[in-house]
Design a protein around this motif. Structure first.
Motif, PDB file in Angstrom:
ATOM      1  N   GLY A 177       8.924  -2.357  -2.627  1.00  0.00           N
ATOM      2  CA  GLY A 177       7.620  -2.698  -2.050  1.00  0.00           C
ATOM      3  C   GLY A 177       6.736  -3.534  -2.945  1.00  0.00           C
ATOM      4  O   GLY A 177       5.585  -3.793  -2.612  1.00  0.00           O
ATOM      5  N   TRP A 178       7.240  -4.007  -4.065  1.00  0.00           N
ATOM      6  CA  TRP A 178       6.458  -4.852  -4.960  1.00  0.00           C
ATOM      7  C   TRP A 178       6.697  -6.322  -4.615  1.00  0.00           C
ATOM      8  O   TRP A 178       7.789  -6.710  -4.232  1.00  0.00           O
ATOM      9  N   MET A 179       5.654  -7.127  -4.757  1.00  0.00           N
ATOM     10  CA  MET A 179       5.689  -8.540  -4.396  1.00  0.00           C
ATOM     11  C   MET A 179       5.124  -9.384  -5.535  1.00  0.00           C
ATOM     12  O   MET A 179       4.304  -8.917  -6.315  1.00  0.00           O
ATOM     13  N   ALA A 203       0.813  -1.218   0.000  1.00  0.00           N
ATOM     14  CA  ALA A 203       0.000   0.000   0.000  1.00  0.00           C
ATOM     15  C   ALA A 203       0.849   1.271   0.000  1.00  0.00           C
ATOM     16  O   ALA A 203       0.438   2.309  -0.510  1.00  0.00           O
ATOM     17  N   ARG A 204       2.050   1.192   0.544  1.00  0.00           N
ATOM     18  CA  ARG A 204       2.925   2.365   0.601  1.00  0.00           C
ATOM     19  C   ARG A 204       3.849   2.481  -0.606  1.00  0.00           C
ATOM     20  O   ARG A 204       4.544   3.474  -0.766  1.00  0.00           O
ATOM     21  N   ALA A 205       3.886   1.461  -1.433  1.00  0.00           N
ATOM     22  CA  ALA A 205       4.800   1.460  -2.586  1.00  0.00           C
ATOM     23  C   ALA A 205       4.233   2.303  -3.729  1.00  0.00           C
ATOM     24  O   ALA A 205       3.021   2.408  -3.902  1.00  0.00           O
ATOM     25  N   ALA A 206       5.123   2.887  -4.490  1.00  0.00           N
ATOM     26  CA  ALA A 206       4.717   3.704  -5.632  1.00  0.00           C
ATOM     27  C   ALA A 206       4.188   2.823  -6.757  1.00  0.00           C
ATOM     28  O   ALA A 206       4.587   1.668  -6.904  1.00  0.00           O
ATOM     29  N   GLY A 260      -1.566  -3.676 -10.416  1.00  0.00           N
ATOM     30  CA  GLY A 260      -0.684  -4.833 -10.398  1.00  0.00           C
ATOM     31  C   GLY A 260      -0.623  -5.533 -11.745  1.00  0.00           C
ATOM     32  O   GLY A 260      -1.073  -5.003 -12.772  1.00  0.00           O
ATOM     33  N   LEU A 261      -0.085  -6.729 -11.722  1.00  0.00           N
ATOM     34  CA  LEU A 261       0.068  -7.535 -12.931  1.00  0.00           C
ATOM     35  C   LEU A 261      -0.394  -8.951 -12.639  1.00  0.00           C
ATOM     36  O   LEU A 261      -0.212  -9.455 -11.531  1.00  0.00           O
ATOM     37  N   ASN A 262      -0.958  -9.597 -13.638  1.00  0.00           N
ATOM     38  CA  ASN A 262      -1.215 -11.027 -13.569  1.00  0.00           C
ATOM     39  C   ASN A 262      -0.315 -11.651 -14.617  1.00  0.00           C
ATOM     40  O   ASN A 262      -0.439 -11.345 -15.799  1.00  0.00           O
ATOM     41  N   VAL A 263       0.615 -12.494 -14.198  1.00  0.00           N
ATOM     42  CA  VAL A 263       1.630 -13.064 -15.073  1.00  0.00           C
ATOM     43  C   VAL A 263       1.343 -14.543 -15.257  1.00  0.00           C
ATOM     44  O   VAL A 263       1.213 -15.278 -14.274  1.00  0.00           O
ATOM     45  N   SER A 271       2.195 -20.890  -4.106  1.00  0.00           N
ATOM     46  CA  SER A 271       3.039 -20.530  -2.966  1.00  0.00           C
ATOM     47  C   SER A 271       2.201 -20.123  -1.755  1.00  0.00           C
ATOM     48  O   SER A 271       1.196 -19.439  -1.899  1.00  0.00           O
ATOM     49  N   PRO A 272       2.639 -20.511  -0.544  1.00  0.00           N
ATOM     50  CA  PRO A 272       1.900 -20.119   0.660  1.00  0.00           C
ATOM     51  C   PRO A 272       2.135 -18.657   1.055  1.00  0.00           C
ATOM     52  O   PRO A 272       1.401 -18.123   1.868  1.00  0.00           O
ATOM     53  N   GLU A 273       3.157 -18.019   0.488  1.00  0.00           N
ATOM     54  CA  GLU A 273       3.439 -16.629   0.848  1.00  0.00           C
ATOM     55  C   GLU A 273       4.037 -15.881  -0.340  1.00  0.00           C
ATOM     56  O   GLU A 273       4.583 -16.487  -1.260  1.00  0.00           O
ATOM     57  N   PRO A 274       3.947 -14.547  -0.312  1.00  0.00           N
ATOM     58  CA  PRO A 274       4.484 -13.751  -1.423  1.00  0.00           C
ATOM     59  C   PRO A 274       6.012 -13.743  -1.442  1.00  0.00           C
ATOM     60  O   PRO A 274       6.669 -14.026  -0.445  1.00  0.00           O
ATOM     61  N   LEU A 275       6.539 -13.398  -2.595  1.00  0.00           N
ATOM     62  CA  LEU A 275       7.975 -13.321  -2.833  1.00  0.00           C
ATOM     63  C   LEU A 275       8.331 -11.866  -3.125  1.00  0.00           C
ATOM     64  O   LEU A 275       7.835 -11.303  -4.103  1.00  0.00           O
ATOM     65  N   PRO A 276       9.150 -11.223  -2.287  1.00  0.00           N
ATOM     66  CA  PRO A 276       9.518  -9.825  -2.561  1.00  0.00           C
ATOM     67  C   PRO A 276      10.299  -9.712  -3.866  1.00  0.00           C
ATOM     68  O   PRO A 276      11.181 -10.523  -4.133  1.00  0.00           O
ATOM     69  N   LEU A 277       9.967  -8.712  -4.658  1.00  0.00           N
ATOM     70  CA  LEU A 277      10.697  -8.458  -5.898  1.00  0.00           C
ATOM     71  C   LEU A 277      11.812  -7.475  -5.588  1.00  0.00           C
ATOM     72  O   LEU A 277      11.586  -6.282  -5.454  1.00  0.00           O
TER      73      LEU A 277
END
Length: 134
Positions: free
Chosen positions: A106-108, A23-26, A80-83, A114-120
């Motif tokens: 701040g993008w993921m 939410a805080r990411a540009a 966002g993006l759907n890849v 996957s059970p959790e997000p992966l930081p980009l």
């Protein structure tokens, strides 16, 4: 880059990854991302969305390399993006995106398996992406 007016370019996928921002990411301007991807993938095809769906998606970007093809849907509603694509092509795109200087912190990426997000972040490797999808 080729711009086409057609329905979705690719229907069958192996990997499905949601790329989103904290939410805080540009935000990333869609045109800037498209231009940068077209520099990397010279055979890129962008299909802008028209009609009712244009409020939820800007369109789709098809990127083809020696690894395969990846389809990137640029989501208007969330920014966002759907890849989607085969595992290796999706990993190649996410690694490129994580190293792209235009991607704010701040993008993921959240692979569907996957059970959790992966930081980009710039240190991301294809192996990390592929491991997160399993």
């Amino acid at each position: 880059m080729r711009v086409e007016r057609a329905s979705y370019l690719m229907e069958v996928t192996m990997s499905d990854v949601l790329v989103y921002r904290d939410a805080r990411a540009a935000a990333v301007e869609p045109g800037v991302l498209i231009a940068a991807a077209c520099e990397r993938w010279t055979s890129a095809v962008f299909v802008p969305e028209e009609g009712d769906l244009s409020s939820s998606t800007h369109g789709q970007l098809q990127l083809t390399s020696a690894q395969g093809t990846v389809l990137v849907e640029l989501l208007a509603s969330t920014g966002g993006l759907n890849v989607q694509g085969d595992d290796e092509s999706v990993a190649e795109f996410l690694v490129w995106l994580s190293h792209w200087p235009g991607l704010p912190p701040g993008w993921m990426a959240w692979p569907s398996q996957s059970p959790e997000p992966l930081p980009l972040s710039p240190g991301l490797t294809a192996l990390q992406v592929l491991d997160s999808e399993r």
